[in-house]
Design a protein around this motif. Structure first.
Motif, PDB file in Angstrom:
ATOM      1  N   LEU A  27      19.336 -56.274  27.491  1.00  0.00           N
ATOM      2  CA  LEU A  27      18.852 -57.539  28.020  1.00  0.00           C
ATOM      3  C   LEU A  27      18.088 -58.300  26.938  1.00  0.00           C
ATOM      4  O   LEU A  27      17.241 -57.740  26.246  1.00  0.00           O
ATOM      5  N   GLU A  28      18.395 -59.575  26.813  1.00  0.00           N
ATOM      6  CA  GLU A  28      17.702 -60.437  25.856  1.00  0.00           C
ATOM      7  C   GLU A  28      17.385 -61.759  26.523  1.00  0.00           C
ATOM      8  O   GLU A  28      18.265 -62.408  27.093  1.00  0.00           O
ATOM      9  N   ALA A  29      16.132 -62.160  26.466  1.00  0.00           N
ATOM     10  CA  ALA A  29      15.693 -63.429  27.056  1.00  0.00           C
ATOM     11  C   ALA A  29      14.878 -64.192  26.030  1.00  0.00           C
ATOM     12  O   ALA A  29      13.971 -63.636  25.402  1.00  0.00           O
ATOM     13  N   VAL A  30      15.205 -65.470  25.870  1.00  0.00           N
ATOM     14  CA  VAL A  30      14.474 -66.344  24.954  1.00  0.00           C
ATOM     15  C   VAL A  30      14.082 -67.601  25.722  1.00  0.00           C
ATOM     16  O   VAL A  30      14.944 -68.302  26.265  1.00  0.00           O
ATOM     17  N   ALA A  31      12.797 -67.858  25.796  1.00  0.00           N
ATOM     18  CA  ALA A  31      12.283 -69.064  26.452  1.00  0.00           C
ATOM     19  C   ALA A  31      11.608 -69.934  25.401  1.00  0.00           C
ATOM     20  O   ALA A  31      10.875 -69.434  24.536  1.00  0.00           O
ATOM     21  N   SER A  32      11.861 -71.234  25.472  1.00  0.00           N
ATOM     22  CA  SER A  32      11.266 -72.147  24.488  1.00  0.00           C
ATOM     23  C   SER A  32      10.789 -73.418  25.165  1.00  0.00           C
ATOM     24  O   SER A  32      11.316 -73.830  26.214  1.00  0.00           O
ATOM     25  N   TYR A  33       9.794 -74.017  24.544  1.00  0.00           N
ATOM     26  CA  TYR A  33       9.274 -75.305  24.999  1.00  0.00           C
ATOM     27  C   TYR A  33       9.019 -76.167  23.771  1.00  0.00           C
ATOM     28  O   TYR A  33       8.415 -75.712  22.796  1.00  0.00           O
ATOM     29  N   ASN A  34       9.522 -77.395  23.818  1.00  0.00           N
ATOM     30  CA  ASN A  34       9.407 -78.318  22.689  1.00  0.00           C
ATOM     31  C   ASN A  34       8.789 -79.625  23.182  1.00  0.00           C
ATOM     32  O   ASN A  34       9.285 -80.225  24.141  1.00  0.00           O
ATOM     33  N   ARG A  35       7.704 -80.038  22.538  1.00  0.00           N
ATOM     34  CA  ARG A  35       6.998 -81.260  22.930  1.00  0.00           C
ATOM     35  C   ARG A  35       6.917 -82.183  21.717  1.00  0.00           C
ATOM     36  O   ARG A  35       6.465 -81.778  20.645  1.00  0.00           O
ATOM     37  N   VAL A  36       7.350 -83.426  21.885  1.00  0.00           N
ATOM     38  CA  VAL A  36       7.316 -84.417  20.805  1.00  0.00           C
ATOM     39  C   VAL A  36       6.584 -85.657  21.295  1.00  0.00           C
ATOM     40  O   VAL A  36       6.857 -86.154  22.399  1.00  0.00           O
ATOM     41  N   ARG A  37       5.665 -86.127  20.478  1.00  0.00           N
ATOM     42  CA  ARG A  37       4.990 -87.395  20.726  1.00  0.00           C
ATOM     43  C   ARG A  37       5.125 -88.228  19.461  1.00  0.00           C
ATOM     44  O   ARG A  37       4.617 -87.868  18.409  1.00  0.00           O
ATOM     45  N   ARG A  38       5.818 -89.362  19.591  1.00  0.00           N
ATOM     46  CA  ARG A  38       6.135 -90.177  18.422  1.00  0.00           C
ATOM     47  C   ARG A  38       5.786 -91.628  18.683  1.00  0.00           C
ATOM     48  O   ARG A  38       6.177 -92.203  19.703  1.00  0.00           O
ATOM     49  N   ASP A  39       5.018 -92.229  17.781  1.00  0.00           N
ATOM     50  CA  ASP A  39       4.664 -93.642  17.861  1.00  0.00           C
ATOM     51  C   ASP A  39       4.972 -94.248  16.498  1.00  0.00           C
ATOM     52  O   ASP A  39       4.294 -93.974  15.513  1.00  0.00           O
ATOM     53  N   GLY A  40       6.020 -95.048  16.463  1.00  0.00           N
ATOM     54  CA  GLY A  40       6.440 -95.587  15.171  1.00  0.00           C
ATOM     55  C   GLY A  40       7.248 -96.847  15.332  1.00  0.00           C
ATOM     56  O   GLY A  40       7.182 -97.534  16.352  1.00  0.00           O
ATOM     57  N   GLY A  41       8.024 -97.144  14.300  1.00  0.00           N
ATOM     58  CA  GLY A  41       8.854 -98.330  14.325  1.00  0.00           C
ATOM     59  C   GLY A  41       9.961 -98.230  15.354  1.00  0.00           C
ATOM     60  O   GLY A  41      10.271 -97.162  15.892  1.00  0.00           O
ATOM     61  N   TYR A  42      10.557 -99.376  15.641  1.00  0.00           N
ATOM     62  CA  TYR A  42      11.705 -99.435  16.539  1.00  0.00           C
ATOM     63  C   TYR A  42      12.852 -98.626  15.947  1.00  0.00           C
ATOM     64  O   TYR A  42      12.795 -98.210  14.789  1.00  0.00           O
ATOM     65  N   LEU A  43      13.897 -98.393  16.730  1.00  0.00           N
ATOM     66  CA  LEU A  43      14.997 -97.588  16.224  1.00  0.00           C
ATOM     67  C   LEU A  43      15.712 -98.245  15.045  1.00  0.00           C
ATOM     68  O   LEU A  43      16.429 -97.568  14.309  1.00  0.00           O
ATOM     69  N   TYR A  44      15.543 -99.509  14.825  1.00  0.00           N
ATOM     70  CA  TYR A  44      15.948-100.147  13.576  1.00  0.00           C
ATOM     71  C   TYR A  44      14.880-101.171  13.220  1.00  0.00           C
ATOM     72  O   TYR A  44      14.183-101.698  14.086  1.00  0.00           O
ATOM     73  N   GLU A  45      14.736-101.429  11.934  1.00  0.00           N
ATOM     74  CA  GLU A  45      13.699-102.345  11.466  1.00  0.00           C
ATOM     75  C   GLU A  45      14.318-103.370  10.520  1.00  0.00           C
ATOM     76  O   GLU A  45      14.962-103.018   9.549  1.00  0.00           O
ATOM     77  N   TYR A  46      14.093-104.657  10.846  1.00  0.00           N
ATOM     78  CA  TYR A  46      14.604-105.731  10.017  1.00  0.00           C
ATOM     79  C   TYR A  46      13.598-106.135   8.947  1.00  0.00           C
ATOM     80  O   TYR A  46      12.388-106.193   9.198  1.00  0.00           O
ATOM     81  N   ALA A  47      14.095-106.432   7.759  1.00  0.00           N
ATOM     82  CA  ALA A  47      13.303-107.065   6.707  1.00  0.00           C
ATOM     83  C   ALA A  47      13.936-108.415   6.387  1.00  0.00           C
ATOM     84  O   ALA A  47      15.149-108.592   6.513  1.00  0.00           O
ATOM     85  N   ARG A  48      13.128-109.348   5.988  1.00  0.00           N
ATOM     86  CA  ARG A  48      13.644-110.690   5.702  1.00  0.00           C
ATOM     87  C   ARG A  48      14.360-110.699   4.357  1.00  0.00           C
ATOM     88  O   ARG A  48      13.930-110.054   3.392  1.00  0.00           O
ATOM     89  N   THR A  49      15.465-111.480   4.300  1.00  0.00           N
ATOM     90  CA  THR A  49      16.241-111.584   3.065  1.00  0.00           C
ATOM     91  C   THR A  49      16.122-112.965   2.431  1.00  0.00           C
ATOM     92  O   THR A  49      16.826-113.251   1.464  1.00  0.00           O
ATOM     93  N   ASP A  50      15.247-113.834   2.985  1.00  0.00           N
ATOM     94  CA  ASP A  50      15.062-115.170   2.403  1.00  0.00           C
ATOM     95  C   ASP A  50      13.796-115.236   1.560  1.00  0.00           C
ATOM     96  O   ASP A  50      13.165-116.287   1.447  1.00  0.00           O
ATOM     97  N   VAL A  51      13.397-114.079   0.986  1.00  0.00           N
ATOM     98  CA  VAL A  51      12.262-114.032   0.066  1.00  0.00           C
ATOM     99  C   VAL A  51      12.737-113.405  -1.237  1.00  0.00           C
ATOM    100  O   VAL A  51      13.700-112.628  -1.248  1.00  0.00           O
ATOM    101  N   PRO A  52      12.112-113.725  -2.352  1.00  0.00           N
ATOM    102  CA  PRO A  52      12.532-113.131  -3.638  1.00  0.00           C
ATOM    103  C   PRO A  52      12.326-111.606  -3.632  1.00  0.00           C
ATOM    104  O   PRO A  52      11.373-111.095  -3.051  1.00  0.00           O
ATOM    105  N   ASN A  53      13.235-110.927  -4.303  1.00  0.00           N
ATOM    106  CA  ASN A  53      13.112-109.471  -4.497  1.00  0.00           C
ATOM    107  C   ASN A  53      12.857-108.739  -3.181  1.00  0.00           C
ATOM    108  O   ASN A  53      11.937-107.931  -3.060  1.00  0.00           O
ATOM    109  N   TYR A  54      13.688-109.029  -2.180  1.00  0.00           N
ATOM    110  CA  TYR A  54      13.393-108.486  -0.844  1.00  0.00           C
ATOM    111  C   TYR A  54      13.601-106.983  -0.756  1.00  0.00           C
ATOM    112  O   TYR A  54      13.084-106.349   0.175  1.00  0.00           O
ATOM    113  N   PHE A  55      14.299-106.360  -1.703  1.00  0.00           N
ATOM    114  CA  PHE A  55      14.399-104.900  -1.674  1.00  0.00           C
ATOM    115  C   PHE A  55      13.076-104.249  -2.083  1.00  0.00           C
ATOM    116  O   PHE A  55      12.709-103.190  -1.576  1.00  0.00           O
ATOM    117  N   SER A  56      12.367-104.864  -3.016  1.00  0.00           N
ATOM    118  CA  SER A  56      11.093-104.305  -3.467  1.00  0.00           C
ATOM    119  C   SER A  56       9.905-104.934  -2.751  1.00  0.00           C
ATOM    120  O   SER A  56       8.799-104.401  -2.800  1.00  0.00           O
TER     121      SER A  56
END
Length: 761
Positions: A244-273
């Protein structure tokens, strides 16, 4: 692509000279020797990779450590025929997005599992999918409907965390710091509570990241991140009940961050940097995820084992984004997802010299709701207004003049939009998968799944006009009655999008067979060919403009696949290759019906096909040096697109490619050990161009290819290590998505340098 080509060329040259080197290594007592067989479990049977005809890419703890893989997105970018889509919102397997390719339907086409629990797609960008304390990641490419059933038409990703030890106490800890004030603190510890019988393992990871995209309107960084991932596992193998083998697990995640994608403006100079944003509203994603899993197995006889896997998870996601991206308070989306998922699987596994396989029963239930609270601007529909005027006696010229003049006064119709969409999905299935050896070399492969699904989808919508209507006298008193009529028509369009609480229930049955044949030409060379059917379930979708629930049917595919497994030089060189073809029909796509930009719903209107291959190789070149490389190729095409009567969509998919489906994905790397304890890794990955949209004009939504080179160098002893790492060493500037009309883009990760330290006890 030049740097990656150079790297792969070096790997090929080294592989050609490998026989002499491998012979030298095998005769040296300090050599690494024969590679250990990798055991894969994603198909719910413990087999070696050599024995598995399914296309599976395996990420081991050694690879996670050597390449400093932090998130599941790092795995996406380093695997053949696997790629990110829109920011961190999802992934494609063999060109098929995990949420489907036609922008229609609600069921997934591929899923991510953590310790047996399916992770909802809306939590993938910040759920329990980071790589700390992970034992193995398996990427299953191609349909897995026989084994996984629901949401596996394209494949699946299986993440398994490390299990407790029953023999010794130990622990791991790691600290990472990057130049952009990214800090990650990770720790894990565990061991036997009762020797050889009961063990426990606890792990935790805290991530803090300043972010890269500075908001010049609100201050701070849009993509700043704080997350906490906690996991606990208990393993019990009672001596009083042998086996007999039993494995019980519990995983808890709390995340506060950016949206699932983040836009940057491209109408400014050197927008990659100089990455900036200007939105006046928060662009954030908050995820609360809790997962509990209980896995029990017991041998009923010498070759027969009974297994039970129970999982429960709850995901609460709060997503907010400023959709106009400007300093004006114009448009914003505020979505809240709250879902609970319960799964129960019972499985019998049998393994003998001639016959092996499994029979199982499965239950899946997902309940919850989506609440939307948004402010949107709808382009004023001049054609609809002109038709309203014609119906009230105006000539074509008068209708055109008045509708154009009105649109100049009110270019967009501002609307507040509140909707709640409760949902319940229940699936029950019987499935089987087996192998029968006709001879010592020839094996028959077979399988089936019968899925029965019931889903209920409910929707309620409240819409209100959120602006100021044009003054009825702006064209003079003579036209005031007509302008008043148009104003009432606009209010009517907004009102039509409201609906009381209403729901629909659908039931689907699907039979999914699988057949194949495998041939062991030698103990080290195996080929196989399989055919299987897959499906993605149907449901109901809401037409936002008409506030109607519209049913749609399942979609089906047939997949044909050949595989090769080849080991040379006692396992010092391993090569896995697959070639595949898929035919897909009744695909769920979005159709528009002309009232305005929100007059759309899901229909079954497309058919398509795809084909391609992937090749992966690993080589132990010499003592302390190993190479690895992979290449994936896929071609996708919509063959037909037949809209229902009444649809006015100008988006014709016929002859176009799937969105976010790179034709080529390449990756390669080298690991080296030298001196008393020095280690080094250099790896690179290439993705060819993708189209981020669909339709005949998708060439306007083309994002170029990119090559990203990463590296790590360190010093380690048996218990601790110090290292430095770099991501995107050559600072490749690339985009994942670009919206030129409003000067915004999703930019790829810049050159990032970091240092770290780890302890292993």
């Amino acid at each position: 692509m030049g740097q990656l080509s150079l790297l792969l060329s070096g790997a090929a040259i080294a592989a050609l000279s490998m026989p002499a080197l491998a012979q030298q290594a095998s005769g040296d007592d300090g050599a690494e020797g024969v590679r250990a067989d990798i055991i894969v479990t994603g198909e719910k049977s413990a087999r070696t990779l050599q024995q598995t005809p399914t296309s599976i890419a395996v990420v081991t703890p050694e690879k996670i450590e050597r390449e400093t893989l932090i998130t599941i997105q790092d795995v996406y970018n380093r695997t053949a025929n696997l790629s990110e889509t829109y920011g961190s919102s999802g992934f494609t397997i063999r060109g098929i997005s995990n949420s489907g390719v036609g922008a229609g339907g609600q069921a997934d086409a591929a899923s991510v599992y953590v310790d047996g629990a399916p992770i909802p797609k809306w939590a993938l960008y910040g759920g329990p999918t980071d790589m700390w304390d992970v034992q193995q990641v398996e990427v299953l490419r191609g349909p897995q409907s026989t084994i996984q059933g629901l949401n596996a038409l394209a494949g699946g990703i299986v993440i398994t965390s490390k299990e407790p030890s029953l023999t010794r106490w130990g622990g791991d800890a790691r600290l990472l710091w990057t130049e952009y004030d990214g800090r990650t603190f990770s720790a894990a510890a565990g061991g036997p509570i009762i020797q050889d019988e009961l063990g426990i393992r606890l792990s935790a990871e805290r991530r803090n990241d300043r972010g890269l995209i500075r908001n010049v309107t609100r201050g701070g960084y849009d993509d700043a991140l704080k997350s906490l991932n906690l996991r606990g596992k208990i393993k019990w193998m009672p001596q009083a009940i042998p086996g007999l083998e039993a494995v019980a697990s519990y995983n808890r995640v709390r995340r506060d961050g950016g949206y699932l994608y983040e836009y940057a403006r491209t109408d400014v100079p050197n927008y990659f940097s100089r990455r900036i944003s200007t939105g006046d509203q928060p662009s954030r994603g908050k995820i609360d995820s809790d997962i509990a899993v209980l896995n029990i197995s017991y041998p009923l006889a010498d070759r027969l084992k009974l297994s039970s896997v129970t999982s429960w998870n709850r995901s609460k996601v709060h997503s907010r984004i400023d959709t106009d991206g400007t300093a004006q308070d114009s448009q914003a989306i505020d979505n809240r997802y709250d879902y609970k998922t319960l799964t129960q699987e019972l499985r019998l596994n049998y393994d003998s010299d001639r016959l092996s396989g499994l029979l199982g029963a499965w239950y899946y239930r997902r309940t919850g709701s989506l609440q939307q609270n948004s402010r949107v601007n709808i382009a004023t529909p001049t054609s609809t207004i002109a038709a309203l005027l014609r119906a009230n006696g105006a000539t074509a010229a008068q209708a055109s003049f008045l509708s154009t003049a009105y649109a100049a006064q009110l270019p967009v119709i501002p609307v507040t939009y509140f909707a709640q969409q409760p949902e319940k999905v229940e699936t029950m299935a019987l499935f089987g998968d087996g192998r029968f050896k006709l001879t010592e070399r020839l094996t028959l492969i077979g399988g089936f799944r019968f899925d029965h699904e019931r889903n209920r989808y409910v929707a309620e919508t409240v819409t209100n006009f959120n602006g100021t209507l044009p003054n009825a006298n702006f064209l003079g008193a003579a036209y005031a009655p007509v302008i008043a009529l148009i104003n009432q028509g606009v209010l009517g369009l907004v009102s039509d999008a409201s609906s009381p609480l209403a729901g629909t229930s659908r039931t689907f049955n699907a039979f999914l067979p699988k057949a194949g044949i495998s041939m062991d030409w030698t103990p080290d060379i195996t080929t196989a060919f399989t055919v299987q059917r897959a499906y993605r379930s149907g449901g109901s979708s809401q037409n936002p403009a008409r506030a109607e629930l519209v049913p749609y049917d399942p979609e089906y595919s047939w997949n044909y696949e050949g595989s090769l497994r080849w080991k040379w030089l006692d396992g010092h060189l391993m090569l896995n290759a697959h070639v595949f073809y898929m035919k897909w029909k009744d695909q769920q796509v979005t159709a528009y019906f002309g009232r305005n930009a929100y007059d759309y719903n899901t229909v079954n209107a497309a058919g398509s096909h795809l084909y391609g291959f992937e090749v992966e190789a690993n080589a132990n070149v010499a003592r302390g040096i190993d190479l690895y490389a992979s290449v994936g190729h896929v071609r996708t095409k919509f063959d037909n697109f037949d809209l229902p009567v009444g649809a006015t969509s100008s988006v014709d998919l016929t002859g176009t490619q799937f969105p976010y489906a790179p034709r080529w994905t390449l990756a390669g790397g080298i690991n080296a050990r030298f001196g008393p304890g020095f280690t080094a890794n250099l790896n690179a990955n290439y993705r060819s161009f993708v189209f981020t949209g669909v339709g005949q004009d998708q060439g306007q939504y083309k994002v170029g290819g990119r090559t990203v080179v990463n590296g790590r160098i360190g010093y380690e002893t048996g218990r601790w290590s110090l290292f430095a790492f770099a991501r995107n060493i050559f600072n490749e500037e690339y985009m994942q998505y670009q919206y030129e009309a409003i000067h915004q883009a999703i930019l790829g990760e810049p050159q990032t340098v970091g240092i770290g330290a780890s302890v292993h006890l």
